[in-house]
Design a protein around this motif. Structure first.
Motif: not given
Ligand code: ADP
Ligand code: UDP
Length: 236
Positions: A95, A97, A112-114, A117
């Protein structure tokens, strides 16, 4: 159910057969390793905490219609589970990095990823668990295309359930590793463990690390971090 013979001793757990060929017992140790076994040590009480936490989280997933290997907690360190043929893929969901993602792509930790992954590593200690894509996994016959699809769907659903639950307990789920296995009828279930050994947990307010990164990075308070996660989730 009593353990019969030891089938396997891994870095963090031992696995025993039982009188039922479809069940085995996992026994959680305090041993800790990092960097593919290069760094070795022990975290006092870790086995007890990981056993109880993993069982609690697997029960939560079962409640949310995700099949797991969990059957019954037998003692502080020992749990009865469904015996599976492990799919030799480490399934990593992120969620935010951190760790090898931040290093590999040259980015800071904490982005924070949109959307989450997913990545796979080929579970092979001798090769150092290399990163692998689904085409490679198919070529190596590690799983079928349908099984990979099922695993990906479960992994993202598991992320949503765990993320929400942990946040209610003041914990940010940064990333984690899952292992899946196959039952004799061919169905895929979640196996192995979900614990501070296999997840990155950050305190929601301070972003303090509450997981194995404290051990990996020689930070103080390793045992305290495991105890704190236990206290927040189990209440002890
Ligand atoms: P490692 O093998 O990476 O050192 P552990 O010390 O955690 O890891 O050992 C536990 C082993 O048991 C792992 O190899 C894991 O894949 C395997 N395992 C986990 N759950 C099950 C299960 N339900 N049935 C059979 N094997 C399992
Ligand atoms: N992880 C794990 N076992 C492994 C590798 C990773 O449980 O063999 C977990 C790790 O605790 C973290 C997530 O998977 O929560 C992502 O780890 P990463 O790829 O960043 O690896 P690392 O920092 O261990 O190199």
């Amino acid at each position: 159910m009593e353990p019969r013979e030891q089938l396997y001793e891994g870095k963090a757990k031992k696995v025993y057969s039982t009188d039922d060929e479809n069940l085995c017992i996992v026994s959680y140790k305090d041993d800790a390793t990092a960097f593919n076994g290069e760094k070795k040590g022990s975290i006092l009480g870790k086995g007890v905490i990981n056993n109880r936490l993993s069982n609690r989280l697997m029960q939560l997933l079962e409640d949310n219609n995700i099949p797991t290997h969990f059957v019954k907690e037998l003692s502080e360190r020992d749990t009865l589970v469904k015996k599976v043929g492990i799919v030799p893929l480490e399934v990593i969901v992120r969620n935010i990095s951190a760790g090898s993602f931040a290093k590999r792509y040259g980015v800071a930790e904490g982005i924070c990823f949109d959307s989450p992954t997913i990545e796979f590593s080929y579970k092979d200690d001798a090769l150092g668990d290399p990163l692998i894509n689904s085409y490679h996994a198919l070529a190596l016959k590690l799983a079928t295309a349908d099984e990979i699809k099922t695993i990906e769907n479960y992994a993202f659903r598991i992320n949503e359930v765990l993320k929400t639950f942990l946040l209610e307990h003041g914990i940010i789920l940064v990333d984690f590793k899952l292992e899946f296995g196959k039952l004799p009828d061919g169905s895929i279930i979640l196996a192995d463990e979900i614990s501070p050994d296999t997840c990155r947990f950050w305190d929601v307010k301070t972003h303090e690390k509450l997981d194995k990164d404290r051990f990996r990075r020689d930070l103080s308070g390793v045992e305290d971090a495991y105890n704190e996660v236990m206290r927040r989730i189990i209440g002890e």
